[in-house]
Scaffold this motif. Sequence first.
Motif, PDB file in Angstrom:
ATOM      1  N   MET A 103       0.844  -1.180   0.000  1.00  0.00           N
ATOM      2  CA  MET A 103       0.000   0.000   0.000  1.00  0.00           C
ATOM      3  C   MET A 103       0.891   1.245   0.000  1.00  0.00           C
ATOM      4  O   MET A 103       1.771   1.384   0.838  1.00  0.00           O
ATOM      5  N   LYS A 104       0.647   2.131  -0.929  1.00  0.00           N
ATOM      6  CA  LYS A 104       1.454   3.329  -1.064  1.00  0.00           C
ATOM      7  C   LYS A 104       0.697   4.530  -0.501  1.00  0.00           C
ATOM      8  O   LYS A 104      -0.484   4.719  -0.786  1.00  0.00           O
ATOM      9  N   ILE A 105       1.385   5.323   0.308  1.00  0.00           N
ATOM     10  CA  ILE A 105       0.797   6.536   0.872  1.00  0.00           C
ATOM     11  C   ILE A 105       1.168   7.701  -0.035  1.00  0.00           C
ATOM     12  O   ILE A 105       2.339   7.979  -0.250  1.00  0.00           O
ATOM     13  N   SER A 106       0.155   8.371  -0.546  1.00  0.00           N
ATOM     14  CA  SER A 106       0.399   9.480  -1.477  1.00  0.00           C
ATOM     15  C   SER A 106       0.449  10.811  -0.720  1.00  0.00           C
ATOM     16  O   SER A 106       0.104  10.895   0.462  1.00  0.00           O
ATOM     17  N   ASN A 107       0.872  11.823  -1.413  1.00  0.00           N
ATOM     18  CA  ASN A 107       0.904  13.168  -0.828  1.00  0.00           C
ATOM     19  C   ASN A 107      -0.493  13.637  -0.455  1.00  0.00           C
ATOM     20  O   ASN A 107      -0.674  14.355   0.525  1.00  0.00           O
ATOM     21  N   ARG A 108      -1.468  13.210  -1.230  1.00  0.00           N
ATOM     22  CA  ARG A 108      -2.854  13.584  -0.942  1.00  0.00           C
ATOM     23  C   ARG A 108      -3.309  12.991   0.390  1.00  0.00           C
ATOM     24  O   ARG A 108      -4.005  13.653   1.159  1.00  0.00           O
TER      25      ARG A 108
END
Length: 43
Positions: free
Chosen positions: A1-6
């Motif tokens: 799972m990737k955490i985005s800037n958003r």
Amino acid sequence: MKISNRDVLMFFLGFATLFIILTIYDWDSTIGEIQRGWEAGSK
């Protein structure tokens, strides 16, 4: 799972919103604590 800037932005916006709502809701206590801290810092 990737955490985005958003995701990070929404987390901090939610935190800031909660802080503002709680500060307004408990205004009398907030002002009292600020004054107490100011007096303690000036001694």
